[in-house]
Scaffold this active site. Structure first.
Site, PDB file in Angstrom:
ATOM      1  N   ASN A   1       2.258   8.099   4.619  1.00  0.00           N
ATOM      2  CA  ASN A   1       1.523   8.910   3.654  1.00  0.00           C
ATOM      3  C   ASN A   1       2.447   9.995   3.109  1.00  0.00           C
ATOM      4  OD1 ASN A   1       1.259  11.330   5.467  1.00  0.00           O
ATOM      5  ND2 ASN A   1       0.081   9.858   6.687  1.00  0.00           N
ATOM      6  N   PRO A   2       2.083  10.610   1.968  1.00  0.00           N
ATOM      7  CA  PRO A   2       2.945  11.633   1.363  1.00  0.00           C
ATOM      8  C   PRO A   2       3.249  12.805   2.284  1.00  0.00           C
ATOM      9  CG  PRO A   2       1.299  10.910  -0.208  1.00  0.00           C
ATOM     10  CD  PRO A   2       0.930  10.279   1.102  1.00  0.00           C
ATOM     11  N   TYR A   3       2.280  13.209   3.102  1.00  0.00           N
ATOM     12  CA  TYR A   3       2.496  14.318   4.043  1.00  0.00           C
ATOM     13  C   TYR A   3       3.666  14.000   4.968  1.00  0.00           C
ATOM     14  CZ  TYR A   3       1.592  17.207   8.183  1.00  0.00           C
ATOM     15  OH  TYR A   3       1.705  18.053   9.254  1.00  0.00           O
ATOM     16  N   ALA A   4       3.656  12.807   5.562  1.00  0.00           N
ATOM     17  CA  ALA A   4       4.717  12.415   6.479  1.00  0.00           C
ATOM     18  C   ALA A   4       6.049  12.260   5.754  1.00  0.00           C
ATOM     19  CB  ALA A   4       4.337  11.115   7.183  1.00  0.00           C
TER      20      ALA A   4
END
Length: 222
Positions: A205-208
């Site tokens: 995901n973008p956060y990771a």
């Protein structure tokens, strides 16, 4: 068989510390209920940092995001261990309740709080110099996976760009030590447990992705 005897003099301070730490999550919840009624108050103009804190050589730490859940617990432990702590937080996700508990727990001159954003490089550099910081513990980041998929550019700016600015400010001041709060999400759905530093990174995901980018950046600059 030897019998271990624990005196009340040792038990009571330990219980008191545990009680204070246990209060912090509830203060975070309470803040969510009252956020609409309370406007966070800064400790004066963020650029007017007041008297320099009392600093023991090699024992001054800047905790970014120190009003948040993890940051406030880290700050509490640092205070317990005798560090001089400076907190930098914009209160977008942190709360004043945790700061009040820390202020009540700190010794005179041991804790300084600056309400400001790590995206403000001039402020970050001023804080590093003013508090004669030896090490930075970096917890200031937004951290919701679902939100990161809806607002990927916001997360890129908040996590990656702001952390790059922090590293640049640290480099200008000469602060070489950083403890960075990452996430196991950088490893994705790992095939084997437990996850170690040798586990392949497969962010999902973008956060990771943003946190992994900073990890590589730190390796390049180390």
């Amino acid at each position: 068989m030897q019998k271990m005897v624990v005196s009340q003099a040792h038990v009571r301070p330990a219980l008191a510390t545990l009680a204070v730490l246990a209060m912090l999550p509830f203060l975070c919840i309470l803040h969510e209920w009252t956020a609409g009624a309370e406007k966070p108050s800064a400790c004066g103009d963020p650029l007017d940092l007041g008297p320099a804190p009392r600093v023991l050589k090699g024992r001054s730490v800047l905790v970014t995001g120190g009003a948040g859940f993890i940051g406030s617990h880290a700050a509490m432990q640092l205070l317990e261990e005798g560090w001089t702590v400076t907190i930098l937080d914009n209160l977008s996700r942190g709360n004043m309740g945790a700061l009040r508990v820390l202020e009540a727990h700190a010794k005179p001159g041991q804790l300084s709080t600056v309400i400001g954003d790590i995206g403000d490089q001039a402020l970050v550099e001023q804080v590093l110099r003013h508090s004669r910081v030896d090490i930075v513990m970096h917890f200031a980041a937004i951290a919701f996976v679902g939100e990161s998929t809806r607002e990927p550019l916001r997360y890129w700016h908040n996590i990656t760009s702001n952390t790059l600015g922090l590293l640049e400010a640290m480099d200008r001041v000469g602060v070489r030590r950083l403890i960075y709060s990452s996430t196991c999400a950088t490893y994705g759905n790992a095939a084997e447990m437990p996850i170690t530093e040798q586990t392949p990174t497969v962010p999902v995901n973008p956060y990771a992705h943003r946190l992994l980018a900073i990890t590589f950046l730190r390796l390049l600059l180390s």
